[in-house]
Write a protein that holds these residues in place. Structure first.
Motif, PDB file in Angstrom:
ATOM      1  N   GLU A 148       0.820  -1.208   0.000  1.00 41.22           N
ATOM      2  CA  GLU A 148       0.000   0.000   0.000  1.00 41.22           C
ATOM      3  C   GLU A 148       0.854   1.259   0.000  1.00 41.22           C
ATOM      4  O   GLU A 148       0.452   2.288  -0.554  1.00 41.22           O
ATOM      5  N   TYR A 149       2.025   1.175   0.602  1.00 46.30           N
ATOM      6  CA  TYR A 149       2.912   2.329   0.663  1.00 46.30           C
ATOM      7  C   TYR A 149       3.936   2.326  -0.481  1.00 46.30           C
ATOM      8  O   TYR A 149       4.442   3.384  -0.845  1.00 46.30           O
ATOM      9  N   LEU A 150       4.230   1.154  -1.019  1.00 46.10           N
ATOM     10  CA  LEU A 150       5.181   1.090  -2.123  1.00 46.10           C
ATOM     11  C   LEU A 150       4.571   1.583  -3.427  1.00 46.10           C
ATOM     12  O   LEU A 150       5.234   2.254  -4.221  1.00 46.10           O
ATOM     13  N   PHE A 151       3.307   1.258  -3.672  1.00 46.41           N
ATOM     14  CA  PHE A 151       2.664   1.620  -4.933  1.00 46.41           C
ATOM     15  C   PHE A 151       1.429   2.492  -4.747  1.00 46.41           C
ATOM     16  O   PHE A 151       0.761   2.820  -5.724  1.00 46.41           O
ATOM     17  N   GLY A 152       1.128   2.849  -3.516  1.00 43.00           N
ATOM     18  CA  GLY A 152       0.017   3.749  -3.266  1.00 43.00           C
ATOM     19  C   GLY A 152      -1.303   3.018  -3.085  1.00 43.00           C
ATOM     20  O   GLY A 152      -1.558   1.985  -3.697  1.00 43.00           O
ATOM     21  N   ALA A 153      -2.134   3.581  -2.230  1.00 44.29           N
ATOM     22  CA  ALA A 153      -3.490   3.071  -2.006  1.00 44.29           C
ATOM     23  C   ALA A 153      -4.338   4.248  -1.551  1.00 44.29           C
ATOM     24  O   ALA A 153      -4.778   4.321  -0.402  1.00 44.29           O
ATOM     25  N   ILE A 154      -4.565   5.160  -2.466  1.00 49.44           N
ATOM     26  CA  ILE A 154      -5.181   6.431  -2.105  1.00 49.44           C
ATOM     27  C   ILE A 154      -6.636   6.269  -1.682  1.00 49.44           C
ATOM     28  O   ILE A 154      -7.153   7.055  -0.886  1.00 49.44           O
ATOM     29  N   THR A 155      -7.309   5.243  -2.180  1.00 48.91           N
ATOM     30  CA  THR A 155      -8.719   5.069  -1.839  1.00 48.91           C
ATOM     31  C   THR A 155      -8.918   4.535  -0.424  1.00 48.91           C
ATOM     32  O   THR A 155     -10.045   4.540   0.078  1.00 48.91           O
ATOM     33  N   THR A 156      -7.835   4.078   0.220  1.00 47.63           N
ATOM     34  CA  THR A 156      -7.953   3.571   1.588  1.00 47.63           C
ATOM     35  C   THR A 156      -7.469   4.584   2.618  1.00 47.63           C
ATOM     36  O   THR A 156      -7.353   4.248   3.791  1.00 47.63           O
ATOM     37  N   ILE A 157      -7.192   5.792   2.204  1.00 48.78           N
ATOM     38  CA  ILE A 157      -6.679   6.798   3.122  1.00 48.78           C
ATOM     39  C   ILE A 157      -7.760   7.192   4.125  1.00 48.78           C
ATOM     40  O   ILE A 157      -8.931   7.356   3.779  1.00 48.78           O
ATOM     41  N   SER A 158      -7.384   7.309   5.387  1.00 51.99           N
ATOM     42  CA  SER A 158      -8.338   7.606   6.448  1.00 51.99           C
ATOM     43  C   SER A 158      -8.483   9.113   6.634  1.00 51.99           C
ATOM     44  O   SER A 158      -7.751   9.912   6.041  1.00 51.99           O
ATOM     45  N   ARG A 159      -9.433   9.486   7.480  1.00 46.79           N
ATOM     46  CA  ARG A 159      -9.651  10.909   7.746  1.00 46.79           C
ATOM     47  C   ARG A 159      -8.453  11.529   8.450  1.00 46.79           C
ATOM     48  O   ARG A 159      -8.060  12.665   8.167  1.00 46.79           O
ATOM     49  N   GLY A 160      -7.852  10.792   9.376  1.00 50.41           N
ATOM     50  CA  GLY A 160      -6.661  11.310  10.040  1.00 50.41           C
ATOM     51  C   GLY A 160      -5.496  11.473   9.078  1.00 50.41           C
ATOM     52  O   GLY A 160      -4.755  12.461   9.141  1.00 50.41           O
ATOM     53  N   ASP A 161      -5.335  10.499   8.163  1.00 48.51           N
ATOM     54  CA  ASP A 161      -4.251  10.593   7.181  1.00 48.51           C
ATOM     55  C   ASP A 161      -4.449  11.770   6.235  1.00 48.51           C
ATOM     56  O   ASP A 161      -3.482  12.416   5.834  1.00 48.51           O
ATOM     57  N   ILE A 162      -5.689  12.055   5.886  1.00 43.22           N
ATOM     58  CA  ILE A 162      -5.928  13.159   4.959  1.00 43.22           C
ATOM     59  C   ILE A 162      -5.610  14.491   5.612  1.00 43.22           C
ATOM     60  O   ILE A 162      -5.106  15.424   4.975  1.00 43.22           O
ATOM     61  N   LEU A 163      -5.858  14.608   6.907  1.00 42.94           N
ATOM     62  CA  LEU A 163      -5.513  15.841   7.613  1.00 42.94           C
ATOM     63  C   LEU A 163      -4.000  16.026   7.677  1.00 42.94           C
ATOM     64  O   LEU A 163      -3.487  17.144   7.480  1.00 42.94           O
ATOM     65  N   VAL A 164      -3.269  14.938   7.935  1.00 41.46           N
ATOM     66  CA  VAL A 164      -1.808  15.014   7.950  1.00 41.46           C
ATOM     67  C   VAL A 164      -1.276  15.358   6.567  1.00 41.46           C
ATOM     68  O   VAL A 164      -0.368  16.193   6.405  1.00 41.46           O
ATOM     69  N   THR A 165      -1.848  14.757   5.534  1.00 38.59           N
ATOM     70  CA  THR A 165      -1.425  15.029   4.160  1.00 38.59           C
ATOM     71  C   THR A 165      -1.647  16.488   3.793  1.00 38.59           C
ATOM     72  O   THR A 165      -0.769  17.143   3.208  1.00 38.59           O
ATOM     73  N   MET A 166      -2.792  17.030   4.152  1.00 38.43           N
ATOM     74  CA  MET A 166      -3.090  18.429   3.840  1.00 38.43           C
ATOM     75  C   MET A 166      -2.139  19.372   4.570  1.00 38.43           C
ATOM     76  O   MET A 166      -1.640  20.345   3.977  1.00 38.43           O
ATOM     77  N   ALA A 167      -1.863  19.081   5.835  1.00 36.02           N
ATOM     78  CA  ALA A 167      -0.991  19.956   6.619  1.00 36.02           C
ATOM     79  C   ALA A 167       0.432  19.938   6.078  1.00 36.02           C
ATOM     80  O   ALA A 167       1.055  20.993   5.880  1.00 36.02           O
ATOM     81  N   LEU A 168       0.976  18.751   5.822  1.00 33.73           N
ATOM     82  CA  LEU A 168       2.354  18.653   5.336  1.00 33.73           C
ATOM     83  C   LEU A 168       2.487  19.232   3.927  1.00 33.73           C
ATOM     84  O   LEU A 168       3.468  19.917   3.608  1.00 33.73           O
ATOM     85  N   ALA A 169       1.490  18.976   3.082  1.00 36.47           N
ATOM     86  CA  ALA A 169       1.545  19.523   1.729  1.00 36.47           C
ATOM     87  C   ALA A 169       1.477  21.041   1.746  1.00 36.47           C
ATOM     88  O   ALA A 169       2.152  21.716   0.955  1.00 36.47           O
ATOM     89  N   ALA A 170       0.670  21.608   2.643  1.00 34.64           N
ATOM     90  CA  ALA A 170       0.585  23.063   2.750  1.00 34.64           C
ATOM     91  C   ALA A 170       1.925  23.661   3.175  1.00 34.64           C
ATOM     92  O   ALA A 170       2.337  24.714   2.663  1.00 34.64           O
ATOM     93  N   VAL A 171       2.611  23.004   4.100  1.00 32.09           N
ATOM     94  CA  VAL A 171       3.926  23.493   4.528  1.00 32.09           C
ATOM     95  C   VAL A 171       4.912  23.475   3.361  1.00 32.09           C
ATOM     96  O   VAL A 171       5.667  24.441   3.145  1.00 32.09           O
ATOM     97  N   VAL A 172       4.907  22.398   2.586  1.00 38.25           N
ATOM     98  CA  VAL A 172       5.827  22.291   1.450  1.00 38.25           C
ATOM     99  C   VAL A 172       5.547  23.381   0.416  1.00 38.25           C
ATOM    100  O   VAL A 172       6.467  24.049  -0.074  1.00 38.25           O
ATOM    101  N   VAL A 173       4.279  23.596   0.090  1.00 38.50           N
ATOM    102  CA  VAL A 173       3.923  24.595  -0.922  1.00 38.50           C
ATOM    103  C   VAL A 173       4.262  25.995  -0.437  1.00 38.50           C
ATOM    104  O   VAL A 173       4.810  26.823  -1.196  1.00 38.50           O
ATOM    105  N   LEU A 174       3.970  26.305   0.817  1.00 39.37           N
ATOM    106  CA  LEU A 174       4.270  27.639   1.347  1.00 39.37           C
ATOM    107  C   LEU A 174       5.771  27.917   1.334  1.00 39.37           C
ATOM    108  O   LEU A 174       6.207  29.020   0.978  1.00 39.37           O
ATOM    109  N   CYS A 175       6.572  26.941   1.722  1.00 40.66           N
ATOM    110  CA  CYS A 175       8.024  27.139   1.707  1.00 40.66           C
ATOM    111  C   CYS A 175       8.550  27.245   0.275  1.00 40.66           C
ATOM    112  O   CYS A 175       9.411  28.087  -0.017  1.00 40.66           O
ATOM    113  N   ALA A 176       8.050  26.401  -0.618  1.00 38.77           N
ATOM    114  CA  ALA A 176       8.543  26.406  -1.997  1.00 38.77           C
ATOM    115  C   ALA A 176       8.192  27.703  -2.716  1.00 38.77           C
ATOM    116  O   ALA A 176       8.984  28.209  -3.522  1.00 38.77           O
TER     117      ALA A 176
END
Length: 331
Positions: A117-145
């Motif tokens: 699931e982590y080697l090739f992705g499993a986006i449809t199984t992402i949980s609500r907690g994981d989506i919040l972490v993904t949004m927060a980390l992605a926002a930090v990367v975009v703001l810095c870049a």
């Protein structure tokens, strides 16, 4: 289309959008520094972090972030030191991270499918907690870049100039490495650790076919990355009734299709640019008078004679002189 009314598909769309924006944002600087494969190396190291999370029962995302950051810092240190065997050290780090992750997963009693699931992705199984972490980390990367674009571009384009300009080159290099590590862990549930480098590089390469400035390349790469992520997920969902198409490979292949479609356009644009300005225009140079000498030049003066039709010039100390008070253009 009813699939998009389900909550898991809505979470997947949000994750794809944020991942598509963050990966090309930091990938632009990696491509500028000619380190396009750094994301692939960090992805191999992050496998160990995922395995540690599965072994200890903690969040694999956070353990992957920690291990990926350590691996990125180690990569940057090896690159900065510039040892002859630096590439060998990086190869040992990459392959050791991948092998260690597979070994630890087996020791923890987890199946290979769980790690896949982590080697090739499993986006449809992402949980609500994981989506919040993904949004927060992605926002930090975009703001810095985007917010640090002038400084990061200066570091990526010419480190010596950036150092003379007073920028802290080492600190910014480490920042880029850390942001790349965070991006890898953000994208591991979307396209997988083994394919994340493609989402970081291919949209940037596509944008470079159509743009000529760094800012336009950065903006276009982020738009193309988001379009490829959302489009690949959509294609995967639309054909799910007749075939099993994983979202991760669909996203990468859609990105590659975009590059192949724009490559002829890029060749044509570069050809037109060369035709518009085939040569660099130089300002006309003024005539320079020769310096006087205490003796007259002649066949017996010992200086090199240069014939010019009906008269002779003599070269002395790298300067050409005219015995009859002539003026010469500087060539």
């Amino acid at each position: 289309m009813e699939l998009f009314t389900y909550e898991f598909m809505q979470r997947a769309l949000i994750a794809a959008l944020f991942t598509g924006l963050a990966a090309p944002a930091i990938g632009t600087y990696l491509v500028q520094r000619r380190m396009a494969l750094m994301g692939d190396g960090i992805g191999h190291v992050a496998v160990t972090g995922v395995a540690l999370g599965l072994l200890t029962g903690t969040s694999p995302t956070w353990t992957a972030v920690a291990v990926a950051v350590l691996g990125a810092v180690a990569i940057e240190v090896v690159r900065e030191l510039g040892h002859t065997n630096g590439d060998v050290a990086l190869a040992l780090l990459f392959y050791g991270g991948l092998a260690g992750g597979v070994l630890i997963t087996g020791l923890g009693g987890q199946s290979a499918a769980r790690l896949q699931e982590y080697l090739f992705g499993a986006i449809t199984t992402i949980s609500r907690g994981d989506i919040l972490v993904t949004m927060a980390l992605a926002a930090v990367v975009v703001l810095c870049a985007v917010g640090l674009a002038p400084q990061l571009f200066a570091i990526a384009h010419d480190q010596e100039f950036a150092r003379v300009a007073g920028l802290r080159v080492r600190a910014y290099n480490l920042l880029v490495a850390v942001l790349a590590a965070v991006t890898v862990t953000v994208a591991m549930r979307t396209v997988g650790l083994l394919l994340v480098a493609a989402l970081m590089v291919v949209p940037v390469a596509t944008a470079q076919q159509l743009s000529r400035t760094f800012r336009s390349t950065l903006a276009a790469a982020m738009v193309l990355g988001a379009a490829a992520s959302v489009g690949g997920l959509t294609v995967s969902a639309l054909v799910s009734s007749t075939a099993t198409v994983a979202p991760g490979p669909a996203i990468v292949l859609l990105s590659l299709a975009g590059f192949l479609a724009t490559w002829p356009v890029g060749v044509w644009l570069r050809h037109r640019a060369r035709l518009r300005a085939p040569f660099v225009e130089l300002a006309p140079e003024d005539h320079l008078e020769t310096d006087p000498h205490p003796h007259d030049h002649g066949p017996a003066c010992g200086h090199v004679a240069v014939e010019h039709g009906d008269h002779v010039d003599y070269v002395h100390d790298g300067h050409r002189h005219a015995p009859h008070g002539r003026h010469y253009d500087e060539h």
